[in-house]
Design a protein around this motif. Structure first.
Motif, PDB file in Angstrom:
ATOM      1  N   ASP A   1      12.809 -19.958   7.488  1.00  0.00           N
ATOM      2  CA  ASP A   1      13.575 -20.157   6.110  1.00  0.00           C
ATOM      3  C   ASP A   1      14.762 -19.176   6.232  1.00  0.00           C
ATOM      4  OD1 ASP A   1      11.472 -21.965   5.252  1.00  0.00           O
ATOM      5  OD2 ASP A   1      11.071 -20.565   3.495  1.00  0.00           O
TER       6      ASP A   1
ATOM      7  N   ARG B   1       0.202 -14.314  -0.459  1.00  0.00           N
ATOM      8  CA  ARG B   1       1.441 -15.335  -0.631  1.00  0.00           C
ATOM      9  C   ARG B   1       0.455 -16.726  -0.263  1.00  0.00           C
ATOM     10  NH1 ARG B   1       6.497 -12.353   1.601  1.00  0.00           N
ATOM     11  NH2 ARG B   1       5.739 -12.815   3.408  1.00  0.00           N
TER      12      ARG B   1
ATOM     13  N   LEU C   1       7.117 -24.919   6.758  1.00  0.00           N
ATOM     14  CA  LEU C   1       6.220 -24.035   7.552  1.00  0.00           C
ATOM     15  C   LEU C   1       6.438 -24.739   8.930  1.00  0.00           C
ATOM     16  CD1 LEU C   1       4.346 -21.854   8.580  1.00  0.00           C
ATOM     17  CD2 LEU C   1       2.501 -23.459   7.689  1.00  0.00           C
TER      18      LEU C   1
ATOM     19  N   GLU D   1       8.716  -5.499   8.596  1.00  0.00           N
ATOM     20  CA  GLU D   1       8.603  -6.155   7.302  1.00  0.00           C
ATOM     21  C   GLU D   1       8.805  -5.343   6.219  1.00  0.00           C
ATOM     22  OE1 GLU D   1       7.412  -9.313   6.362  1.00  0.00           O
ATOM     23  OE2 GLU D   1       7.533  -8.295   4.392  1.00  0.00           O
TER      24      GLU D   1
ATOM     25  N   GLN E   1      -1.204 -21.704   4.776  1.00  0.00           N
ATOM     26  CA  GLN E   1      -0.352 -20.662   5.313  1.00  0.00           C
ATOM     27  C   GLN E   1      -0.935 -19.487   5.312  1.00  0.00           C
ATOM     28  OE1 GLN E   1       3.761 -21.190   4.344  1.00  0.00           O
ATOM     29  NE2 GLN E   1       4.320 -19.112   4.553  1.00  0.00           N
TER      30      GLN E   1
ATOM     31  N   ALA F   1       6.807 -17.319  10.959  1.00  0.00           N
ATOM     32  CA  ALA F   1       7.842 -17.376  11.892  1.00  0.00           C
ATOM     33  C   ALA F   1       7.826 -16.197  12.656  1.00  0.00           C
ATOM     34  CB  ALA F   1       9.472 -17.657  11.485  1.00  0.00           C
TER      35      ALA F   1
END
Ligand code: RFL
Ligand code: PHB
Length: 391
Positions: free
Chosen positions: A287, A45, A300, A35, A105, A16
């Motif tokens: 999320d 991830r 996603l 971050e 992703q 996002a």
């Protein structure tokens, strides 16, 4: 304290936050991403794998169309296996679209980070203690620590893209959180082995749900319904492969090829929606505002659709527009979010082994599945939602 300015302060370098930053950069709007984790962690991830066409289009606008075209696989259908019998849902034929694109992703995140840094954009990794302040004013700020120094970032707008465990949601006072915690979890693996079938298989079996997915070009991404509190150590590779074969049924079990397991995780399942998705000049996306169980492959894609609405609203406002789109952002995004929540809830309920697997509800679910697989009208509804409702 080191103070500086940006137009949009973004919390979180997941899909996002990175996608929003890229879309705004293309409109010459200045952004800084904060971050909390380091780059290796963020890029490592492994999560979603299925992209709706709307998400593919948005990634194209963000400058990564070439990568998705090159490495993504377009899938015109999915298969549903019911007690070992497979049926195909013709996503493309039933919706008049090309279907969905299978693209990890992990690749989305790696590519967006490389593009942002390559274009001189900023991501502050390992930003500690990020807090949004004065979000009701027209000079909202983000405080954080980096390299042991306190920083303050003065913004026009703040985007909370910090996922389910982030700080942003708690800065929407009076927000109503709708939540359902599911009794199931998924044990997921990534394996160095070709997938059993060229299309995804969603399998409903008396022993529990299983999903046979993939990561192009040649790896398998496989999931088993399990109890949320299992110890993965009690699931050595042999036990996982055996269970995956059983849930595919005796006719199809031979399609499964084993290979080294590269990664394993246990993912719990929740449905969550936060209303509204904004407070003052703080806007939530992805999320941070909502969670779906992964069965419908929507998480996603919902993050991407939020970013679609939010980026256009911010651009309008920065160009001196009325701000009407920003005012409408939460309403507009939530209308689509709830439909995807419904679809994810339905797919999850339908395909998982219910807790009371011998009662009335369990028989109704079986009847619904048999109806689904025999009715082109019911299949068309699944297909329409799976490929993604219009933006
Ligand atoms: P992310 O990806 O969680 O990114 C949030 C980022 O914010 C950082 N952060 C903070 N930064 C600064 N300060 C703080 N206080 C912070 N707190 C957190 C985090 O480190 C992170 O980098 O949220 P985002 O961007 O909204 O993206 C959402 C998606 O990641 C998620 O919805 C999907 O992965 C869900 N999902 C799937 N979605 C699909 O559309 N299709 C799929 O096939 C699909 N499969 C899945 C999935 C999720 C899964 N798991 C593991 C939950 C399969 C699985 C198994
Ligand atoms: C995945 O490939 O990780 C995947 C695919 C479809 C889903 C969930 C996860 O519904």
């Amino acid at each position: 304290m080191a103070t500086r300015r940006t137009q949009v302060g973004i919390i979180g370098a997941g899909p996002a936050g990175l996608l929003l930053a890229q879309l705004l950069m293309r409109e010459n709007i200045d952004t800084v991403i904060l971050e909390s984790r380091d780059r290796t962690h963020v890029e490592g991830r492994i999560r979603a794998g299925v992209l709706e066409q709307g998400t593919v289009n948005l990634l194209g606008e963000a400058g990564m169309g070439e990568e998705v075209m090159r490495d993504g696989q377009v899938h015109g259908g999915i298969e549903i296996s019911l007690d070992g019998r497979r049926s195909r849902i013709d996503l493309a034929g039933l919706t008049g679209t090309s279907g969905v694109t299978v693209y990890g992703q992990t690749q989305v995140v790696r590519t967006l980070i490389a593009k942002r840094l390559g274009a001189g954009g900023e991501i502050v990794f390992e930003a500690d203690g990020v807090v949004p302040i004065d979000v009701e004013s027209n000079r909202p700020r983000l405080r954080y620590r980096s390299g042991g120094v306190e920083h303050e970032l003065v913004c026009d707008f703040i985007a909370g893209c910090d996922g389910f465990h982030g700080v942003s949601r708690s800065h929407v006072p009076g927000a109503r959180v709708y939540e359902r915690v599911w009794p199931h979890a998924w044990l997921g693996i990534l394996a160095e082995a070709p997938p059993p079938s060229p299309e995804l298989i969603y399998a409903r079996h008396p022993r529990g749900f299983a999903l046979y997915s993939m990561r192009p070009p040649g790896r398998s991404r496989l999931y088993l319904q399990c109890e949320p509190d299992i110890d993965p150590a009690e699931w050595p590779d042999g036990r996982i492969w055996e269970e995956l074969r059983r849930r595919l049924g005796p006719d199809d079990a031979g399609m499964l090829q084993e290979g080294p397991v590269l990664e394993r995780l246990v993912a719990s399942m929740r449905s969550v929606v936060t209303e509204p998705m904004h407070h003052g000049r703080l806007f939530l996306a992805g999320d941070a505002a909502h969670i779906v169980p992964p069965t419908g492959a929507k998480g996603l894609n919902l993050a991407a659709s939020d970013v679609h609405y939010l980026s256009r609203a911010i651009v309008e406002s920065c160009r001196g527009g009325s701000g009407a789109r920003l005012e409408a952002y939460s309403r507009t995004a939530l209308a689509r979010v709830w439909k995807a929540e419904r679809f994810s809830w339905w797919m999850t309920t339908l395909l998982h082994r219910p807790v009371d697997h011998e009662g009335f509800e369990a028989r109704i679910l079986l009847a619904e599945l048999e109806y689904l697989l025999s009715s082109p009208v019911a299949m068309a509804s699944l297909a329409e939602n799976y490929v993604g409702l219009p933006l």
